[in-house]
Motif scaffolding. Structure first.
Motif, mmCIF file in Angstrom:
data_model
loop_
_atom_site.group_PDB
_atom_site.id
_atom_site.type_symbol
_atom_site.label_atom_id
_atom_site.label_comp_id
_atom_site.label_asym_id
_atom_site.label_seq_id
_atom_site.Cartn_x
_atom_site.Cartn_y
_atom_site.Cartn_z
ATOM 1 N N VAL A 176 0.860 -1.186 0.000
ATOM 2 C CA VAL A 176 0.000 0.000 0.000
ATOM 3 C C VAL A 176 0.892 1.230 0.000
ATOM 4 C CG1 VAL A 176 -1.753 1.314 1.247
ATOM 5 C CG2 VAL A 176 -1.859 -1.185 1.213
ATOM 6 N N ALA A 177 0.614 2.152 -0.906
ATOM 7 C CA ALA A 177 1.351 3.412 -0.968
ATOM 8 C C ALA A 177 0.401 4.549 -0.610
ATOM 9 C CB ALA A 177 1.938 3.630 -2.354
ATOM 10 N N SER A 178 0.754 5.331 0.401
ATOM 11 C CA SER A 178 -0.076 6.448 0.844
ATOM 12 C C SER A 178 0.745 7.732 0.850
ATOM 13 C CB SER A 178 -0.628 6.179 2.252
ATOM 14 O OG SER A 178 -1.340 7.300 2.736
ATOM 15 N N GLU A 179 0.227 8.741 0.157
ATOM 16 C CA GLU A 179 0.871 10.060 0.129
ATOM 17 C C GLU A 179 -0.222 11.113 0.341
ATOM 18 O OE1 GLU A 179 3.154 10.555 -3.416
ATOM 19 O OE2 GLU A 179 4.130 8.588 -3.242
ATOM 20 N N ILE A 180 -0.623 11.261 1.583
ATOM 21 C CA ILE A 180 -1.657 12.230 1.945
ATOM 22 C C ILE A 180 -0.978 13.455 2.531
ATOM 23 C CG2 ILE A 180 -3.761 12.638 3.276
ATOM 24 C CD1 ILE A 180 -4.107 9.611 3.443
ATOM 25 N N GLU A 181 -1.208 14.601 1.946
ATOM 26 C CA GLU A 181 -0.572 15.825 2.396
ATOM 27 C C GLU A 181 -1.232 16.363 3.661
ATOM 28 O OE1 GLU A 181 0.547 17.485 -2.097
ATOM 29 O OE2 GLU A 181 -0.946 18.514 -0.855
ATOM 30 N N ASN A 182 -0.418 17.002 4.488
ATOM 31 C CA ASN A 182 -0.901 17.810 5.615
ATOM 32 C C ASN A 182 -1.639 17.026 6.691
ATOM 33 O OD1 ASN A 182 0.151 20.107 4.335
ATOM 34 N ND2 ASN A 182 -1.757 20.417 3.203
ATOM 35 N N LEU A 183 -1.329 15.745 6.839
ATOM 36 C CA LEU A 183 -1.801 15.045 8.026
ATOM 37 C C LEU A 183 -1.162 15.658 9.270
ATOM 38 C CD1 LEU A 183 -1.696 11.315 6.842
ATOM 39 C CD2 LEU A 183 -3.719 12.753 7.155
ATOM 40 N N SER A 184 0.045 16.139 9.089
ATOM 41 C CA SER A 184 0.756 16.886 10.130
ATOM 42 C C SER A 184 1.424 18.086 9.464
ATOM 43 C CB SER A 184 1.808 16.012 10.806
ATOM 44 O OG SER A 184 2.644 16.805 11.640
ATOM 45 N N GLN A 185 1.620 19.146 10.235
ATOM 46 C CA GLN A 185 2.302 20.314 9.685
ATOM 47 C C GLN A 185 3.809 20.091 9.579
ATOM 48 O OE1 GLN A 185 2.248 23.747 12.350
ATOM 49 N NE2 GLN A 185 1.753 22.408 14.088
ATOM 50 N N TYR A 186 4.300 19.004 10.179
ATOM 51 C CA TYR A 186 5.719 18.670 10.107
ATOM 52 C C TYR A 186 5.926 17.522 9.118
ATOM 53 C CZ TYR A 186 5.713 21.361 14.428
ATOM 54 O OH TYR A 186 5.529 22.345 15.363
ATOM 55 N N ARG A 187 6.839 17.704 8.187
ATOM 56 C CA ARG A 187 7.030 16.743 7.104
ATOM 57 C C ARG A 187 7.375 15.354 7.622
ATOM 58 N NH1 ARG A 187 10.864 18.187 2.097
ATOM 59 N NH2 ARG A 187 9.165 19.703 1.849
ATOM 60 N N ILE A 188 8.271 15.261 8.597
ATOM 61 C CA ILE A 188 8.691 13.942 9.084
ATOM 62 C C ILE A 188 7.526 13.209 9.759
ATOM 63 C CG2 ILE A 188 9.533 14.848 11.304
ATOM 64 C CD1 ILE A 188 11.729 12.678 11.139
ATOM 65 N N PHE A 189 6.691 13.959 10.507
ATOM 66 C CA PHE A 189 5.524 13.336 11.138
ATOM 67 C C PHE A 189 4.485 12.950 10.084
ATOM 68 C CE2 PHE A 189 6.372 15.779 15.331
ATOM 69 C CZ PHE A 189 7.314 14.820 15.682
ATOM 70 N N ASN A 190 4.389 13.766 9.042
ATOM 71 C CA ASN A 190 3.433 13.460 7.976
ATOM 72 C C ASN A 190 3.788 12.135 7.302
ATOM 73 O OD1 ASN A 190 1.103 14.929 6.464
ATOM 74 N ND2 ASN A 190 2.347 14.047 4.828
ATOM 75 N N ARG A 191 5.096 11.904 7.079
ATOM 76 C CA ARG A 191 5.531 10.652 6.475
ATOM 77 C C ARG A 191 5.233 9.471 7.390
ATOM 78 N NH1 ARG A 191 5.089 8.276 2.341
ATOM 79 N NH2 ARG A 191 4.581 6.486 3.603
ATOM 80 N N LYS A 192 5.480 9.664 8.688
ATOM 81 C CA LYS A 192 5.211 8.591 9.641
ATOM 82 C C LYS A 192 3.724 8.261 9.711
ATOM 83 C CE LYS A 192 9.374 7.714 11.015
ATOM 84 N NZ LYS A 192 9.993 6.398 10.681
ATOM 85 N N LEU A 193 2.882 9.285 9.661
ATOM 86 C CA LEU A 193 1.442 9.056 9.690
ATOM 87 C C LEU A 193 0.977 8.318 8.435
ATOM 88 C CD1 LEU A 193 0.195 12.453 11.168
ATOM 89 C CD2 LEU A 193 0.110 10.206 12.278
ATOM 90 N N ASN A 194 1.586 8.640 7.290
ATOM 91 C CA ASN A 194 1.270 7.899 6.076
ATOM 92 C C ASN A 194 1.707 6.443 6.185
ATOM 93 O OD1 ASN A 194 0.097 9.391 3.554
ATOM 94 N ND2 ASN A 194 1.437 10.891 4.533
#
Length: 245
Positions: A176-194
């Protein structure tokens, strides 16, 4: 859901057509012939996904310009909208297995989709004890998505009326590939959330195959029989033959 039912109807019609005919071929040879006919009908269905047919809209790609959403589960709630949604890959399947057993009136199959994916723009207001508003672009893909299953059917000896008895489909996904923008305002956290989203979907699909199979059987089997209705086998074959043309 209707597209799944239409696939099942196409498979069952091919089986019923050949089983109802008087042929001199051995059953094993006839079974291989029916398998080939089913594969041909799936190729027809692939074309119908790209053009639409009757009540079935074009689904390859499937597009939604605007769709609001709202749901609430316990303390968690969310509402928002998606825009410019595009789903691709439903016509990108490969037939891995198509085995027909005319004596037992069933077909075992396996289909593999290289990638079923969507892109969209979203806005969401999420709450779970606090409020959080997010918006941006989103991409998600189910890669190496596999469907194994069995369709059982019956064909009236005199009436030639087709009835689908059960449809069992067991899904699995390779990645599964997920690239959802702005789950977090911090890029590293956004990647982890994806990554959390990717793992959650992978586990949900691969560890609940029996539940999905039973749920789809309860939903799709009655829908298939509703689509067939009280039409005779010859009526149904004429419909599919018209779709081929």
């Amino acid at each position: 859901m209707k597209s799944c039912a239409l696939i099942a109807v196409l498979l069952a019609l091919s089986l019923g057509h050949c089983q109802g005919a008087e042929v001199a071929e051995p059953v094993a040879v006839e079974g291989r012939s029916v398998s080939s006919e089913i594969v041909e009908l799936l190729e027809v269905f692939r074309d119908l996904l790209e053009t639409g047919y009757g009540p079935m809209p074009k689904l390859a790609p499937a597009e939604i310009k605007h769709q609001p959403f709202q749901f609430s589960t316990g303390e968690f709630s969310a509402n928002g909208e998606i825009n410019d949604f595009v789903l691709e890959g439903l016509n990108g399947f490969e037939v891995i297995i198509m085995n027909v057993d005319l004596i037992r009136s069933r077909v075992d199959f396996e289909l593999n989709f290289g990638s079923i994916n969507f892109t969209t723009l979203y806005q969401a207001d999420v709450g779970s004890g606090y409020r959080m508003k997010r918006e941006g672009g989103a991409y998600m893909a189910l890669e190496d998505f596999n469907l194994k299953g069995r369709i059982s059917y019956s064909l009236g000896v005199i009436s030639k009326q087709m009835k689908v008895k059960s449809i069992l489909v067991y899904p699995s996904v390779g990645n599964v590939a997920s690239e959802i923008e702005n789950l977090s305002q911090y890029r590293i956290f956004n990647r982890k959330l994806n990554e959390v989203v990717e793992e959650f979907i992978t586990l949900t699909v691969n560890e609940n195959t029996d539940f999905v199979a039973n749920w789809l059987n309860e939903m799709v089997t009655p829908l298939c029989n509703d689509l067939i209705g009280d039409r005779s086998l010859s009526d149904l074959i004429a419909i599919i033959t018209g779709a081929k043309k």
